[in-house]
Design a protein around this motif. Structure first.
Motif, PDB file in Angstrom:
ATOM      1  N   TYR A 131      43.675  30.903  39.573  1.00  0.00           N
ATOM      2  CA  TYR A 131      43.240  29.628  40.133  1.00  0.00           C
ATOM      3  C   TYR A 131      41.954  29.243  39.416  1.00  0.00           C
ATOM      4  CZ  TYR A 131      40.319  33.046  42.381  1.00  0.00           C
ATOM      5  OH  TYR A 131      39.454  34.101  42.566  1.00  0.00           O
ATOM      6  N   TYR A 132      41.811  27.972  39.070  1.00  0.00           N
ATOM      7  CA  TYR A 132      40.646  27.487  38.321  1.00  0.00           C
ATOM      8  C   TYR A 132      40.448  28.368  37.089  1.00  0.00           C
ATOM      9  CZ  TYR A 132      35.776  25.889  37.578  1.00  0.00           C
ATOM     10  OH  TYR A 132      34.618  25.388  37.053  1.00  0.00           O
ATOM     11  N   ASN A 133      39.316  29.061  36.974  1.00  0.00           N
ATOM     12  CA  ASN A 133      39.094  29.953  35.839  1.00  0.00           C
ATOM     13  C   ASN A 133      38.945  31.404  36.302  1.00  0.00           C
ATOM     14  OD1 ASN A 133      36.588  29.913  37.046  1.00  0.00           O
ATOM     15  ND2 ASN A 133      35.430  29.439  35.192  1.00  0.00           N
ATOM     16  N   GLU A 134      39.608  31.737  37.414  1.00  0.00           N
ATOM     17  CA  GLU A 134      39.530  33.077  37.977  1.00  0.00           C
ATOM     18  C   GLU A 134      40.922  33.641  38.221  1.00  0.00           C
ATOM     19  OE1 GLU A 134      35.479  32.046  40.577  1.00  0.00           O
ATOM     20  OE2 GLU A 134      37.164  33.087  41.531  1.00  0.00           O
ATOM     21  N   ALA A 135      40.986  34.952  38.387  1.00  0.00           N
ATOM     22  CA  ALA A 135      42.247  35.615  38.720  1.00  0.00           C
ATOM     23  C   ALA A 135      41.934  36.903  39.473  1.00  0.00           C
ATOM     24  CB  ALA A 135      43.053  35.921  37.464  1.00  0.00           C
ATOM     25  N   ARG A 136      42.860  37.311  40.324  1.00  0.00           N
ATOM     26  CA  ARG A 136      42.688  38.546  41.092  1.00  0.00           C
ATOM     27  C   ARG A 136      44.049  39.048  41.546  1.00  0.00           C
ATOM     28  NH1 ARG A 136      38.684  37.636  45.471  1.00  0.00           N
ATOM     29  NH2 ARG A 136      37.715  36.271  43.928  1.00  0.00           N
ATOM     30  N   ILE A 137      44.055  40.250  42.122  1.00  0.00           N
ATOM     31  CA  ILE A 137      45.254  40.836  42.710  1.00  0.00           C
ATOM     32  C   ILE A 137      45.017  40.979  44.207  1.00  0.00           C
ATOM     33  CG2 ILE A 137      46.784  42.836  42.783  1.00  0.00           C
ATOM     34  CD1 ILE A 137      46.112  43.348  39.851  1.00  0.00           C
ATOM     35  N   LEU A 138      46.015  40.549  44.992  1.00  0.00           N
ATOM     36  CA  LEU A 138      45.949  40.641  46.445  1.00  0.00           C
ATOM     37  C   LEU A 138      46.892  41.719  46.952  1.00  0.00           C
ATOM     38  CD1 LEU A 138      46.123  36.833  47.357  1.00  0.00           C
ATOM     39  CD2 LEU A 138      44.085  38.205  46.869  1.00  0.00           C
ATOM     40  N   ASP A 139      46.495  42.415  47.984  1.00  0.00           N
ATOM     41  CA  ASP A 139      47.392  43.336  48.669  1.00  0.00           C
ATOM     42  C   ASP A 139      48.537  42.530  49.276  1.00  0.00           C
ATOM     43  OD1 ASP A 139      48.226  44.696  51.397  1.00  0.00           O
ATOM     44  OD2 ASP A 139      47.443  46.287  50.110  1.00  0.00           O
ATOM     45  N   GLU A 140      49.770  42.990  49.095  1.00  0.00           N
ATOM     46  CA  GLU A 140      50.916  42.193  49.532  1.00  0.00           C
ATOM     47  C   GLU A 140      51.133  42.229  51.038  1.00  0.00           C
ATOM     48  OE1 GLU A 140      54.278  43.769  47.475  1.00  0.00           O
ATOM     49  OE2 GLU A 140      53.883  45.811  48.125  1.00  0.00           O
ATOM     50  N   ASN A 141      50.407  43.067  51.744  1.00  0.00           N
ATOM     51  CA  ASN A 141      50.529  43.133  53.203  1.00  0.00           C
ATOM     52  C   ASN A 141      49.346  42.482  53.917  1.00  0.00           C
ATOM     53  OD1 ASN A 141      53.035  44.698  53.293  1.00  0.00           O
ATOM     54  ND2 ASN A 141      51.798  46.361  52.437  1.00  0.00           N
ATOM     55  N   THR A 142      48.136  42.810  53.468  1.00  0.00           N
ATOM     56  CA  THR A 142      46.944  42.274  54.129  1.00  0.00           C
ATOM     57  C   THR A 142      46.384  41.048  53.421  1.00  0.00           C
ATOM     58  OG1 THR A 142      45.400  43.619  52.828  1.00  0.00           O
ATOM     59  CG2 THR A 142      46.340  44.618  54.819  1.00  0.00           C
ATOM     60  N   PHE A 143      46.738  40.879  52.155  1.00  0.00           N
ATOM     61  CA  PHE A 143      46.259  39.793  51.296  1.00  0.00           C
ATOM     62  C   PHE A 143      44.772  39.912  50.992  1.00  0.00           C
ATOM     63  CE2 PHE A 143      49.911  38.111  53.691  1.00  0.00           C
ATOM     64  CZ  PHE A 143      50.789  37.983  52.625  1.00  0.00           C
ATOM     65  N   ALA A 144      44.208  41.090  51.236  1.00  0.00           N
ATOM     66  CA  ALA A 144      42.846  41.362  50.788  1.00  0.00           C
ATOM     67  C   ALA A 144      42.837  41.546  49.280  1.00  0.00           C
ATOM     68  CB  ALA A 144      42.310  42.609  51.480  1.00  0.00           C
ATOM     69  N   THR A 145      41.716  41.241  48.654  1.00  0.00           N
ATOM     70  CA  THR A 145      41.590  41.413  47.212  1.00  0.00           C
ATOM     71  C   THR A 145      41.487  42.896  46.874  1.00  0.00           C
ATOM     72  OG1 THR A 145      40.509  39.272  46.926  1.00  0.00           O
ATOM     73  CG2 THR A 145      40.156  40.914  45.202  1.00  0.00           C
ATOM     74  N   THR A 146      42.360  43.365  45.976  1.00  0.00           N
ATOM     75  CA  THR A 146      42.299  44.755  45.524  1.00  0.00           C
ATOM     76  C   THR A 146      41.718  44.889  44.121  1.00  0.00           C
ATOM     77  OG1 THR A 146      44.567  44.643  44.674  1.00  0.00           O
ATOM     78  CG2 THR A 146      44.269  45.389  46.953  1.00  0.00           C
ATOM     79  N   LYS A 147      41.741  43.810  43.357  1.00  0.00           N
ATOM     80  CA  LYS A 147      41.131  43.832  42.023  1.00  0.00           C
ATOM     81  C   LYS A 147      40.744  42.403  41.649  1.00  0.00           C
ATOM     82  CE  LYS A 147      42.933  46.193  38.529  1.00  0.00           C
ATOM     83  NZ  LYS A 147      43.822  46.547  37.367  1.00  0.00           N
ATOM     84  N   THR A 148      39.527  42.254  41.144  1.00  0.00           N
ATOM     85  CA  THR A 148      39.086  40.978  40.597  1.00  0.00           C
ATOM     86  C   THR A 148      39.066  41.082  39.082  1.00  0.00           C
ATOM     87  OG1 THR A 148      37.729  40.523  42.537  1.00  0.00           O
ATOM     88  CG2 THR A 148      37.245  39.268  40.553  1.00  0.00           C
ATOM     89  N   LEU A 149      39.796  40.224  38.420  1.00  0.00           N
ATOM     90  CA  LEU A 149      39.884  40.249  36.973  1.00  0.00           C
ATOM     91  C   LEU A 149      38.685  39.526  36.365  1.00  0.00           C
ATOM     92  CD1 LEU A 149      42.851  40.877  37.885  1.00  0.00           C
ATOM     93  CD2 LEU A 149      43.579  39.758  35.766  1.00  0.00           C
ATOM     94  N   PRO A 150      38.395  39.777  35.082  1.00  0.00           N
ATOM     95  CA  PRO A 150      37.372  38.970  34.410  1.00  0.00           C
ATOM     96  C   PRO A 150      37.754  37.495  34.463  1.00  0.00           C
ATOM     97  CG  PRO A 150      38.023  40.844  33.045  1.00  0.00           C
ATOM     98  CD  PRO A 150      38.994  40.791  34.187  1.00  0.00           C
ATOM     99  N   ASN A 151      36.761  36.625  34.432  1.00  0.00           N
ATOM    100  CA  ASN A 151      37.050  35.196  34.426  1.00  0.00           C
ATOM    101  C   ASN A 151      37.929  34.819  33.241  1.00  0.00           C
ATOM    102  OD1 ASN A 151      35.493  34.925  36.698  1.00  0.00           O
ATOM    103  ND2 ASN A 151      34.228  33.274  35.888  1.00  0.00           N
TER     104      ASN A 151
END
Length: 655
Positions: free
Chosen positions: A342-362
């Protein structure tokens, strides 16, 4: 030399610079052209003139206040694929191509005229007023763009005259194509929905069917093909008021054979304009993001359909990056989790809780603006690179094009990353031209057609200009920097609200354009792009299949009725809905296949993380040439969508 304002202090001399450190004067004598310590294979070319009067030879200017040097500047230029770099007036860095100097009528001057020291390394020179210290890349080329000719470049052609300017297109599992339009706005033929029978394109009347089931406005909504046994299409969200809560369903060829909607029974929990949707590993429908309608406040949440008491989930990162994050890119990852860009960011969400598990470099943007983005309204386009059995390699995400906030400088690069890697990084690949509002269509041979869009601006009515008329072919099997071929061009501007989807015969259907820029028309014509694999003169292979409902890990037999099995491959391409550069559901896999005589055995993908449940086009490839496809379902209907929604005015196929 004494300072003019204080004769007791030292202020250098001609080509000599006095630098103070902790009160002690250090005189660099003299500043020199920087030819050592350069990044990579850069060579100094000389001192060149600028056009002047505020006009620059190069498009991309970076102001490195108090930090400019040949090393800093040229590192940026080569990272983004520009083979010429220049420094001016101490602080200024420029990137571009040799042709930029030619077009600006720049002339070479004596080296001594470029006499200003670099602000980040005063031992070296960084041009002067309206003078550039120019360097060129002399190592391995930063990029190689291929230029196939004739049929090898593919071909655009008219498929049929249209009846509507679509906002979203999707091929049904019957091979027909649905067109959804902004309903009730007074545009000609604005009925909300049509269906095109591709096999009848030579009979205009027979080809187009009007659909009348929509009750609310689908303007800027999301779409998917469901994994139920009849491949119903779903459309969610919309323009304003009750439309933003809309949930609409269509059973191709079903009892009603039309869209069905009842906003008094079936709605989203949050109204959404410009949302994205995705099928999760359990077969449920994930709906993410958007705004509250008609340029309203953000809706920084996600929700799941069918609604079973599961609450909406607040996503702070979508709230923070509004309004640049609409139609976010979503993907199920083989190792688990959900990728979101989204925008200039990316991350990985847990598929059950949708909490962020990894934040990627911009995500990298423009060489001169890291705030450039990839999702609407800056609008690039994204795909997943091919997955090959046994699916042990990390999944790669490719994002192409986009723009900068406010200035609307379109991006001329693609970026890719492997989100599941321990330390993911983004790889930048330069494109031959800028492109905002592009589309990518995945082809059955594992290449990607990049097309549509504009050379400048952002997405929206009248906000982009100068159509980008040529197509590009991206081949991930080639080395980075040598993956792009410049293909055929069209005469049809495809700007805001244009789409591209893969047809069952291997061609790409191109539609739409609603620029409202007083230059280019609303576009009703429907084109196809025919890739080179269908223009080579080689016959298309053919096959028959009985089992079109696959369990994970199952083996399925097909019979080859035309073509060789010597180098046979098969590919699976997810059913897609194309809108705003976002092809929801698009994914390609190459499963294991073996042949004995004319019988070939395919091993279905192993699980829902590698291959989320849903409908896929199955192509057989004889060398480069694909067959016509059949739609097959993989993974069944684990969320029992075939029994949803439980209302009498919706046709239900059952499970």
């Amino acid at each position: 030399m004494p300072c003019g304002g204080n004769s007791s202090e030292v202020c250098g001399a001609g080509n000599y610079l006095s630098v103070y450190s902790n009160g002690t004067v250090i005189t660099y004598s003299p500043a020199v052209v920087q030819t050592t310590g350069l990044p990579g294979s850069w060579t100094y070319e000389g001192c060149y003139t600028e056009p002047g009067n505020g006009v620059h030879a190069f498009k991309y200017q970076i102001i490195n206040t108090n930090n400019n040097s040949a090393h800093n500047c040229l590192s940026l230029c080569s990272e983004y694929g520009y083979p010429v770099g220049g420094m001016e007036y101490g602080d200024e860095c420029y990137c571009g191509d040799a042709v930029d100097l030619t077009n600006a009528n720049s002339t070479k001057q004596p080296d001594a005229d470029c006499s200003m020291s670099c602000s980040g390394d005063p031992r070296y020179l960084c041009g002067a007023g309206n003078l550039l210290s120019i360097y060129t890349w002399t190592g391995t080329p930063l990029y190689t763009w291929h230029t196939p000719q004739g049929t090898a470049a593919g071909q655009y052609s008219l498929l049929i005259g249209g009846v509507v300017v679509p906002l979203i297109t999707a091929q049904t599992i019957t091979g027909k194509v649905t067109f959804l339009e902004k309903h009730g706005t007074g545009a000609p033929n604005s009925t909300g929905a049509y269906e095109l029978t591709v096999s009848e394109v030579n009979n205009f009347t027979a080809a187009w069917r009007t659909m009348n089931g929509l009750k609310t406005d689908v303007f800027c909504s999301a779409g998917l093909t469901l994994p139920d046994k009849v491949g119903r299409q779903i459309n969610v969200g919309g323009w304003s008021l009750s439309s933003t809560f809309g949930v609409r369903l269509y059973w191709p060829g079903g009892p009603t054979n039309d869209w069905q909607e009842n906003v008094n029974e079936l709605t989203l929990q949050n109204g959404r304009w410009y949302p994205s949707a995705m099928i999760m590993t359990d077969g449920a429908i994930l709906v993410v993001g958007g705004e509250s309608g008609s340029n309203g406040p953000p809706v920084p949440t996600l929700e799941i359909l069918p609604y079973n008491g599961n609450p909406v989930v607040y996503l702070d990162f979508l709230n923070r990056t509004d309004p640049w994050n609409l139609y976010p890119f979503l993907a199920v990852l083989p190792s688990g989790g959900i990728f979101i860009a989204y925008y200039n960011e990316a991350r990985i969400l847990d598929e059950n809780t949708f909490a962020t598990t990894k934040t990627l470099p911009n995500i990298p943007g423009a060489v001169n603006n890291f705030l450039a983005g990839r999702t609407y309204p800056l609008e690039g386009t994204a795909v997943l690179m091919p997955q090959y059995a046994p699916y042990s390699a990390p999944l790669t995400v490719l994002i192409c094009g986009g723009s900068t906030p406010y200035a609307g400088v379109a991006l001329d690069n693609c970026v890719s990353t492997q989100p599941e890697a321990a330390s993911p990084e983004w790889t930048i690949e330069r494109m031959p031209s800028e492109r905002v509002m592009p589309c990518i269509s995945t082809l059955p041979d594992g290449t990607y057609l990049i097309l549509n869009g504009a050379l400048e601006g952002v997405a929206g009515f009248g906000l982009a200009s100068t159509p980008n008329l040529n197509a590009l072919l991206y081949d991930p099997t080639q080395p980075v920097g040598s993956r792009i071929s410049i293909m055929a061009s069209t005469i049809v501007a495809r700007l805001y609200h244009s789409e591209a989807i893969l047809l069952q015969d291997g061609r790409v259907m191109v539609s739409g354009s609603d620029p409202e820029d007083n230059i280019n028309p609303e576009e009703y014509r429907v084109e196809v792009f025919t890739p080179p694999y269908l223009l080579s003169g080689l016959p298309q292979p053919n096959y028959t299949i009985t089992n079109k409902d696959w369990a994970y890990g199952a083996t399925i037999s097909i019979t080859i009725t035309a073509g060789s099995t010597a180098n046979l491959r098969v590919s699976l391409l997810g059913a897609e809905s194309s809108t705003h550069g976002n092809s929801m559901g698009q994914r390609i896999l190459f499963p294991a296949v073996s042949c004995a005589g004319s019988t070939c055995t395919i091993t279905a993908p192993p699980n829902a993380h590698v291959c989320p449940p849903g409908w896929f086009q199955l192509f057989v490839l004889d060398g480069p040439t694909p067959s016509h496809s059949n739609y097959v379902r993989i993974g069944g209907d684990p969320s029992s969508l075939g029994n949803w929604p439980p209302y009498p005015d919706f046709d239900l196929p059952g499970v």
